[in-house]
Design a protein around this motif. Structure first.
Motif, PDB file in Angstrom:
ATOM      1  N   GLU A 145     -21.988   5.918 -16.219  1.00 19.42           N
ATOM      2  CA  GLU A 145     -20.622   6.259 -16.762  1.00 19.42           C
ATOM      3  C   GLU A 145     -20.787   7.547 -17.641  1.00 19.42           C
ATOM      4  O   GLU A 145     -19.683   8.216 -17.445  1.00 19.42           O
ATOM      5  CB  GLU A 145     -20.215   5.099 -17.464  1.00 19.42           C
ATOM      6  N   LYS A 146     -21.716   7.958 -18.469  1.00 19.82           N
ATOM      7  CA  LYS A 146     -21.523   9.088 -19.085  1.00 19.82           C
ATOM      8  C   LYS A 146     -21.627  10.363 -18.022  1.00 19.82           C
ATOM      9  O   LYS A 146     -20.550  11.261 -18.304  1.00 19.82           O
ATOM     10  CB  LYS A 146     -22.896   9.272 -20.003  1.00 19.82           C
ATOM     11  N   SER A 161     -17.222   8.460 -24.980  1.00 18.68           N
ATOM     12  CA  SER A 161     -18.054   7.621 -24.745  1.00 18.68           C
ATOM     13  C   SER A 161     -17.945   6.382 -25.656  1.00 18.68           C
ATOM     14  O   SER A 161     -17.659   6.378 -27.103  1.00 18.68           O
ATOM     15  CB  SER A 161     -19.753   7.978 -25.075  1.00 18.68           C
ATOM     16  N   THR A 205     -15.909   6.339 -20.741  1.00 17.09           N
ATOM     17  CA  THR A 205     -16.876   5.501 -20.172  1.00 17.09           C
ATOM     18  C   THR A 205     -16.655   4.126 -19.890  1.00 17.09           C
ATOM     19  O   THR A 205     -15.973   3.334 -20.815  1.00 17.09           O
ATOM     20  CB  THR A 205     -18.193   5.601 -20.984  1.00 17.09           C
TER      21      THR A 205
END
Length: 577
Positions: A204-205, A226, A268
């Motif tokens: 996701e990052k 994040s 994220t």
């Protein structure tokens, strides 16, 4: 990241993807497209899945993202193949990192063994011996990390290629590439220490940083966020995953996003460890849940889930050519379809948004102008009055989602959708009459519980039980389950079955629809193994041979879900892929 120099922006430096800067003072002319600073403007939350992030980052940045109060949530990007999907690669790397190489004899003391430790070894030391480390141990360490290190290299290469495909500015691209490499090196260090729980969110990052850079590259002031360290401490929620826990997480998400000011937050979908493990408690759908919690915390006007399909259909359009899309569906129907084989939105995820009266809209990345399908928390699809919101469509005087003809006379109601769930096993258990009925049923369900078996459908009498379950147990475990059930009664097992389900709120008051369904199957020479009526009365299901599944799907769609030739056409209903 810095914006590429142009005559109008050469003196302006854009904020880094990994930092927050103070918004420009009031009156400063806007250089980039930004979120509105109107505190009363409603938020819109958009969630993009892995395929969308992997294949359509440029389209998202250029054609979809509007310039209003917007927050974006991203999944880990998919790869060129399913095996190269980021999360799959991360889990592969984690399993490789956990493998142990058989210990080798120490050269210092004959007959003794030097165990392999979990101490991180810097990447630079792979070409030489760290101080005070025996050469044999170094070789052993190199062998143990070589496999997952190559996987990390693939992850890095995939995301750098994606960055080059959607970011045009050289300075922006160089900084994004540097951040991808830095993140992958951090991942490599985590893997050296075998901290598996920490690596899942890396996908996701990386995906969010690519989307944020693509937006900035096109003049949209975006900020990467994040959420991995934002979950409330466990002692504050008693280590529980009850609704109170998710309410606290929702508030924390919203507070963090509001700190972005006028920038567009790119968030994220992974939000760190939770009590009992996020993957175990929620599964791979945690990105949808993160978007839902954020939408609920922000009080969003709408949660948009962007996929690669136009919305929800009356049946699987790959199997039923006459399947049609629907503009509006109720949460109850969407949940029922999810349980019985579709891929709409997980009911628990949907609940987080629906309980706040926020609609969910499913849209197509490749067709952003399409209306998609709305899961409407206030949908009254049983009402005989036309709905004005969400664009209920009239076809030849017929309201397609309200069943009203041009003169205002209610016409015959139709079910909403038909679905097939495949890979089903049917277990029949007949009592051996050594136990009374309540003991018979208690014995069956306690046995299923020990094996972690979830029953999709069940039909019971005092001495006979038929159950449809997913074929997820391996054959050895399944054989053990059958042996335990045989202590209770006579057991028969039927493999290669499928569940056919017809769903619709209107079916509660639809006289004769079950008769039509089963008559149609009989006329089509489709044998039925068992029948079950949903407790909520919006679902009628039966189990049949998997070989007849597609045939039965088309028969029921034609017989029960389509307006007959003598009437106007255009009835729609839901199905999602």
């Amino acid at each position: 990241m810095s914006e590429p120099s142009t005559p109008s922006t050469s003196a302006v430096s854009s904020p880094s993807l990994s930092s927050i800067e103070t918004p420009p003072p009031p009156g400063t002319p806007p250089i980039l497209h930004q979120n509105t600073i109107d505190p009363d403007a409603p938020w819109l939350v958009q969630k993009y899945g892995g395929t969308s992030v992997g294949k359509f980052a440029s389209q998202i940045a250029e054609n979809i993202v509007p310039c209003n109060k917007l927050a974006i949530v991203c999944s880990a990007r998919s790869g060129s193949t399913k095996a190269l999907g980021t999360t799959n690669l991360l889990l592969l790397a984690a399993s490789e990192a956990l493998k142990r190489v058989p210990p080798t004899p120490s050269p210092q003391r004959s007959g003794t063994v030097t165990p392999f430790t979990d101490s991180p070894i810097p990447r630079s030391s792979r070409t030489g011996s760290p101080p005070d480390t025996p050469a044999a141990l170094v070789d052993q360490s190199v062998n143990s990390v070589a496999s997952f290190s190559k996987t990390v290299d693939v992850i890095c290469s995939e995301h750098i290629t994606a960055a080059h495909s959607c970011v045009r500015g050289k300075e922006l691209l160089a900084e994004l590439e540097a951040e991808i490499i830095k993140d992958c090196e951090n991942l490599r260090a985590f893997l050296y220490a075998t901290q598996v729980y920490s690596i899942v969110g890396f996908g996701e990052k990386l995906g969010c940083k690519i989307i944020a850079a693509a937006l900035r590259d096109r003049g949209i002031d975006a900020e990467y966020i994040s959420l991995e360290n934002i979950v409330p401490p466990y002692d504050e929620v008693d280590g529980s995953l009850g609704q109170d826990f998710y309410d606290r997480v929702s508030v924390a998400f919203a507070e963090r996003v509001r700190q972005c000011g006028p920038r567009v937050p790119v968030v994220t979908g992974f939000f760190g460890p939770v009590p009992g493990s996020l993957l175990r408690q929620v599964g791979r759908g945690y990105t949808d849940l993160a978007a839902a919690l954020l939408a609920a915390g922000l009080g969003a006007s709408e949660l948009q889930i962007w996929k690669e399909v136009d919305g929800i259909f009356t049946a699987d359009p790959r199997k039923v050519p006459t399947a049609r899309i629907i503009p509006v569906i109720s949460p109850e129907e969407a949940a029922e379809l999810t349980y019985y084989g579709s891929e709409v939105v997980h009911p628990f995820t949907m609940e987080q948004v629906i309980r706040k009266k926020i609609p969910i809209r499913i849209k197509n990345v490749e067709n952003p102008r399409g209306g998609g399908t709305v899961i409407d928390p206030e949908a009254d699809l049983e009402s005989e009055q036309p709905r004005s919101d969400f664009g209920g469509a009239f076809v030849d005087g017929i309201l397609t989602n309200g069943h009203i003809n041009g003169s205002g006379t209610p016409r015959q109601r139709l079910p909403t959708a038909v679905t097939i769930k495949e890979r089903i096993v049917v277990l029949n258990v007949q009592s051996n009459r050594k136990s009374v009925s309540h003991g018979f049923l208690a014995g069956i369900f306690s046995t299923l519980d020990r094996f972690g078996v979830v029953v999709d459908l069940i039909s019971t009498s005092e001495v006979f039980v038929s159950m449809a379950i997913e074929d997820v147990l391996d054959r050895k475990l399944q054989a053990r389950l059958v042996r335990d059930l045989e202590k209770i009664g006579i057991v028969s097992v039927h493999h290669d079955m499928a569940i056919l389900s017809m769903v619709g709120l209107q079916m509660r008051n639809m006289v004769g629809i079950a008769g039509r369904m089963f008559t149609t199957l009989a006329q089509g020479n489709v044998n039925i193994e068992m029948i079950s009526q949903g407790a909520n009365e919006i679902n009628i299901s039966c189990v049949l041979d998997a070989r007849d599944a597609v045939k039965a799907l088309n028969l029921i769609h034609q017989s029960c879900l389509q307006i007959k030739p003598e009437g106007p056409k255009g009835r729609v209903g839901p199905w999602l892929f």
